[in-house]
Design an enzyme around this catalytic site. Structure first.
Site, mmCIF file in Angstrom:
data_model
loop_
_atom_site.group_PDB
_atom_site.id
_atom_site.type_symbol
_atom_site.label_atom_id
_atom_site.label_comp_id
_atom_site.label_asym_id
_atom_site.label_seq_id
_atom_site.Cartn_x
_atom_site.Cartn_y
_atom_site.Cartn_z
ATOM 1 N N ASP A 16 13.346 -22.792 38.477
ATOM 2 C CA ASP A 16 12.323 -22.890 37.424
ATOM 3 C C ASP A 16 12.146 -21.601 36.635
ATOM 4 O O ASP A 16 11.049 -21.298 36.138
ATOM 5 C CB ASP A 16 10.972 -23.334 38.015
ATOM 6 C CG ASP A 16 11.080 -24.650 38.733
ATOM 7 O OD1 ASP A 16 11.904 -25.477 38.314
ATOM 8 O OD2 ASP A 16 10.342 -24.851 39.713
ATOM 9 N N LYS A 19 15.761 -21.851 32.872
ATOM 10 C CA LYS A 19 17.188 -22.050 32.576
ATOM 11 C C LYS A 19 17.383 -23.035 31.431
ATOM 12 O O LYS A 19 18.233 -22.843 30.563
ATOM 13 C CB LYS A 19 17.914 -22.559 33.842
ATOM 14 C CG LYS A 19 17.869 -21.575 34.996
ATOM 15 C CD LYS A 19 18.521 -22.135 36.261
ATOM 16 C CE LYS A 19 17.784 -23.302 36.868
ATOM 17 N NZ LYS A 19 16.462 -22.982 37.426
ATOM 18 N N GLY A 43 14.743 -29.792 37.252
ATOM 19 C CA GLY A 43 13.911 -30.178 36.113
ATOM 20 C C GLY A 43 14.023 -29.070 35.090
ATOM 21 O O GLY A 43 13.458 -28.001 35.271
ATOM 22 N N HIS A 44 14.822 -29.298 34.068
ATOM 23 C CA HIS A 44 15.088 -28.258 33.070
ATOM 24 C C HIS A 44 14.392 -28.634 31.768
ATOM 25 O O HIS A 44 14.711 -29.643 31.148
ATOM 26 C CB HIS A 44 16.603 -28.100 32.869
ATOM 27 C CG HIS A 44 17.315 -27.618 34.095
ATOM 28 N ND1 HIS A 44 18.669 -27.541 34.209
ATOM 29 C CD2 HIS A 44 16.825 -27.182 35.287
ATOM 30 C CE1 HIS A 44 18.985 -27.076 35.414
ATOM 31 N NE2 HIS A 44 17.891 -26.863 36.083
ATOM 32 N N GLN A 227 18.573 -24.991 40.168
ATOM 33 C CA GLN A 227 17.894 -24.235 41.228
ATOM 34 C C GLN A 227 18.072 -22.725 40.993
ATOM 35 O O GLN A 227 18.154 -22.306 39.847
ATOM 36 C CB GLN A 227 18.362 -24.673 42.626
ATOM 37 C CG GLN A 227 17.874 -26.067 43.011
ATOM 38 C CD GLN A 227 18.725 -27.210 42.486
ATOM 39 O OE1 GLN A 227 19.937 -27.204 42.616
ATOM 40 N NE2 GLN A 227 18.109 -28.216 41.899
HETATM 41 P P1 GDP Z 1 14.224 -24.390 34.727
HETATM 42 O O1 GDP Z 1 14.200 -25.346 35.872
HETATM 43 O O2 GDP Z 1 14.788 -23.066 35.102
HETATM 44 O O3 GDP Z 1 14.885 -24.958 33.496
HETATM 45 O O4 GDP Z 1 12.695 -24.124 34.343
HETATM 46 P P2 GDP Z 1 11.559 -25.258 34.177
HETATM 47 O O5 GDP Z 1 11.782 -25.995 32.925
HETATM 48 O O6 GDP Z 1 11.415 -26.036 35.433
HETATM 49 O O7 GDP Z 1 10.254 -24.357 34.104
HETATM 50 C C1 GDP Z 1 10.061 -23.393 33.124
HETATM 51 C C2 GDP Z 1 8.785 -23.735 32.362
HETATM 52 O O8 GDP Z 1 8.379 -22.612 31.593
HETATM 53 C C3 GDP Z 1 8.964 -24.856 31.364
HETATM 54 O O9 GDP Z 1 7.759 -25.568 31.254
HETATM 55 C C4 GDP Z 1 9.283 -24.124 30.058
HETATM 56 O O10 GDP Z 1 8.932 -24.871 28.906
HETATM 57 C C5 GDP Z 1 8.410 -22.912 30.189
HETATM 58 N N1 GDP Z 1 8.903 -21.668 29.561
HETATM 59 C C6 GDP Z 1 10.183 -21.222 29.445
HETATM 60 N N2 GDP Z 1 10.210 -19.989 28.892
HETATM 61 C C7 GDP Z 1 8.917 -19.642 28.664
HETATM 62 C C8 GDP Z 1 8.288 -18.472 28.167
HETATM 63 O O11 GDP Z 1 8.916 -17.485 27.821
HETATM 64 N N3 GDP Z 1 6.922 -18.479 28.110
HETATM 65 C C9 GDP Z 1 6.183 -19.540 28.496
HETATM 66 N N4 GDP Z 1 4.856 -19.431 28.411
HETATM 67 N N5 GDP Z 1 6.739 -20.669 28.991
HETATM 68 C C10 GDP Z 1 8.091 -20.714 29.084
HETATM 69 P P1 IMO Z 2 15.462 -26.250 38.849
HETATM 70 O O1 IMO Z 2 16.900 -26.528 38.520
HETATM 71 C C1 IMO Z 2 12.575 -25.258 41.962
HETATM 72 C C2 IMO Z 2 13.339 -26.833 45.975
HETATM 73 C C3 IMO Z 2 12.391 -27.872 46.530
HETATM 74 C C4 IMO Z 2 12.464 -27.530 48.003
HETATM 75 C C5 IMO Z 2 13.929 -27.143 48.191
HETATM 76 C C6 IMO Z 2 14.811 -28.253 48.703
HETATM 77 O O2 IMO Z 2 14.498 -26.997 38.021
HETATM 78 O O3 IMO Z 2 15.201 -24.788 38.929
HETATM 79 P P2 IMO Z 2 15.796 -30.458 47.581
HETATM 80 O O4 IMO Z 2 15.120 -31.647 46.995
HETATM 81 O O5 IMO Z 2 16.699 -29.750 46.631
HETATM 82 O O6 IMO Z 2 16.480 -30.746 48.874
HETATM 83 O O7 IMO Z 2 14.597 -29.449 47.941
HETATM 84 O O8 IMO Z 2 14.391 -26.739 46.913
HETATM 85 N N1 IMO Z 2 13.941 -27.162 44.658
HETATM 86 C C7 IMO Z 2 13.605 -26.576 43.513
HETATM 87 N N2 IMO Z 2 12.651 -25.663 43.231
HETATM 88 N N3 IMO Z 2 13.399 -25.667 40.979
HETATM 89 C C8 IMO Z 2 14.381 -26.552 41.241
HETATM 90 O O9 IMO Z 2 15.305 -26.902 40.332
HETATM 91 C C9 IMO Z 2 14.494 -27.081 42.543
HETATM 92 N N4 IMO Z 2 15.312 -27.977 43.124
HETATM 93 C C10 IMO Z 2 14.977 -28.004 44.418
HETATM 94 O O10 IMO Z 2 11.093 -27.731 46.016
HETATM 95 O O11 IMO Z 2 11.692 -26.386 48.265
HETATM 96 MG MG MG Z 3 12.863 -26.588 36.871
#
Ligand code: GDP
Ligand code: IMO
Ligand code: MG
Length: 428
Positions: A16, A19, A43-44, A227
């Site tokens: 998270d 990415k 979840g991207h 991840q």
């Molecule tokens: P990922 O799994 O690495 O793609 O990250 P996620 O999408 O799960 O979580 C990142 C969250 O932060 C999302 O809700 C993005 O929209 C948000 N986000 C990304 N970059 C920024 C930033 O620079 N500032 C803020 N406030 N939110 C951001």
């Molecule tokens: P992105 O790509 C954050 C965590 C789960 C749990 C552990 C194992 O959005 O960064 P799983 O279902 O993969 O067997 O769960 O890994 N986890 C993540 N945490 N971002 C993710 O993906 C994750 N994918 C799995 O919360 O702790």
């Molecule tokens: Mg994510």
């Protein structure tokens, strides 16, 4: 930033990191974006205009109409998740036909994987991993156990049913042994998976051959990790990890390309740290500061909606991630979330039993007991949201970012100041 022909984008922390946003921006410059591991546990988030899109399985390059997207053999594929995600994209005018390719070697997630995962998590009780409940771990277990079904099996209706039935016999034995109050009915799975096979048939190819051809002909390819390094099955905070190789090395094995073809590595890190699920988290802020980060950063899981655990930047963990990934540069996201703090603790060392330790602990029990040593850095208490030039950042924010870069020994190539595409500082 310098754009090599191939680039692996990896999460530095526990996922998270942002990415999705960064890969979306970079996708403008890449002809192909290839996911190399994980599954729909990811979840991207990609924000375009006023719309927020969360991708789970399909690469974050899909919003660029010219980009080709690949789901590599290192990914575990839930065919229904892929069908639903493709349909949702089609509905908003993003067509995947002819530009989304799925490896014929992808292992499949079947409904019994989710049931097994629930049973195993229940057994672990307080020590549960806190998984995303998508069946990821059991699907990778079947892969390593050499009994999993793959995308190529899905395309052979003559034998698919018998392969599924044979697996279900085994799974029901395991569920019975675990005294789990549910058994699996193979026939409904045989019927639905035969249908899914026909739906995904047009997408399935030998993606290793496809990617090698692209790279050989000089095309630019981005390898998208899901991840993060600390969730990597080998190098993460085992057992509180996911079941795949999320660090840079996974790009080679998960795509069927030589490690020699990974020309550069970009690490994505938040300016602080979050984690979803169980496991050690040395810099976790369980006080009101943690709540402030969660609220300001909207730190709730993109896949499960769970509140994310929040804390300060973990220097030793980031250095360790660099040891594993050898990053050419870093993109630091969510600097704007720290705007409100007077002082910002930055963890520079871990103390264990009174002494500073050098290596990142292998044992989760040890990591749970380390005491973070903090250096207090000056906050800036002014908004950085949406800033696009380094020079416009308050000097304390520049200092914070420089400290992070000096500490890790990795140059900064991007700083993100908001969730939208243009809320980004590009550095050279
Ligand atoms: P990922 O799994 O690495 O793609 O990250 P996620 O999408 O799960 O979580 C990142 C969250 O932060 C999302 O809700 C993005 O929209 C948000 N986000 C990304 N970059 C920024 C930033 O620079 N500032 C803020 N406030 N939110 C951001
Ligand atoms: P992105 O790509 C954050 C965590 C789960 C749990 C552990 C194992 O959005 O960064 P799983 O279902 O993969 O067997 O769960 O890994 N986890 C993540 N945490 N971002 C993710 O993906 C994750 N994918 C799995 O919360 O702790
Ligand atoms: Mg994510």
């Amino acid at each position: 930033m310098m754009m090599k022909q191939t680039l692996a984008v990896v999460g530095v922390q526990w996922g998270d990191e942002g990415k999705g946003k960064i890969v979306d921006i970079l996708s403008e410059s890449y002809e192909c974006i290839a996911r190399y591991q994980g599954g729909h546990n990811a979840g991207h988030t990609v924000n375009i205009g006023n719309r927020r899109h969360v991708l789970h399985l399909i690469p974050s390059g899909i919003f660029h109409p010219a980009a080709k997207c690949v789901i590599g053999s290192g990914v575990v594929l839930d065919p229904l998740a892929m069908i639903e995600e493709s349909e949702a994209l089609d509905k908003i005018g993003v067509s995947v036909a002819g530009r989304l390719f799925v490896s014929n070697r992808c292992h499949l997630i079947l409904p019994y994987h989710r049931v097994l995962e629930a049973a195993i998590e229940l057994q672990r009780g307080e020590r549960k991993i806190g998984t995303t409940s998508r069946g990821i771990g059991p699907a990778y277990e079947d892969k390593m156990g050499r009994r999993g079904l793959r995308a190529c099996d899905l395309l052979d209706p003559a034998t698919l049913g018998d392969k599924i039935r044979a697996q279900v016999v085994e799974k029901n034995r395991v569920l019975e042994a675990l005294k789990y109050p549910q058994t699996i009915d193979p026939e409904s799975i045989c019927e639905s998976y035969a249908r899914y096979g026909e739906r995904i048939r047009p997408f399935v190819i030998d993606t290793s051959a496809y990617l090698n051809d692209l790279i050989r002909s000089g095309k630019k390819v981005l390898f998208e990790g899901a991840q993060g390094t600390l969730l990597d099955i080998d190098h993460g905070t085992f057992p509180y990890v996911t079941s795949s190789s999320s660090s840079a090395g996974g790009a080679a094995t998960g795509l069927g390309i030589s490690p020699k073809l990974i020309q550069s590595v970009l690490g994505i890190t938040k300016a602080y740290t979050t984690r979803v699920g169980g496991g050690p988290f040395p810099t976790e802020a369980t006080d009101k500061n943690g709540d402030e980060i969660r609220t300001r950063g909207n730190e709730f899981g993109s896949t499960t909606g769970r509140p994310r655990r929040c804390g300060w930047f973990d220097g030793p963990a980031a250095r360790y991630a660099n040891q594993v990934n050898s990053m050419d540069s870093l993109a630091v996201t969510k600097i704007d979330v720290l705007d409100s703090f007077v002082e910002i603790p930055f963890c520079t060392d871990y103390k264990y039993k009174g002494s500073i330790i050098k290596d990142f602990p292998a044992d989760a029990e040890v990591l749970a007991q380390v005491e973070p040593v903090y250096k207090m850095l000056r906050g800036w208490q002014t908004s950085t949201a949406g800033i696009r030039n380094w020079n416009e950042l308050p000097s304390a924010a520049q200092d914070y970012l420089k400290f992070l870069s000096d500490y890790t020994g990795v140059a900064l190539s991007m700083v993100s100041t908001g969730a939208d595409r243009d809320q980004t500082i590009l550095l050279t």
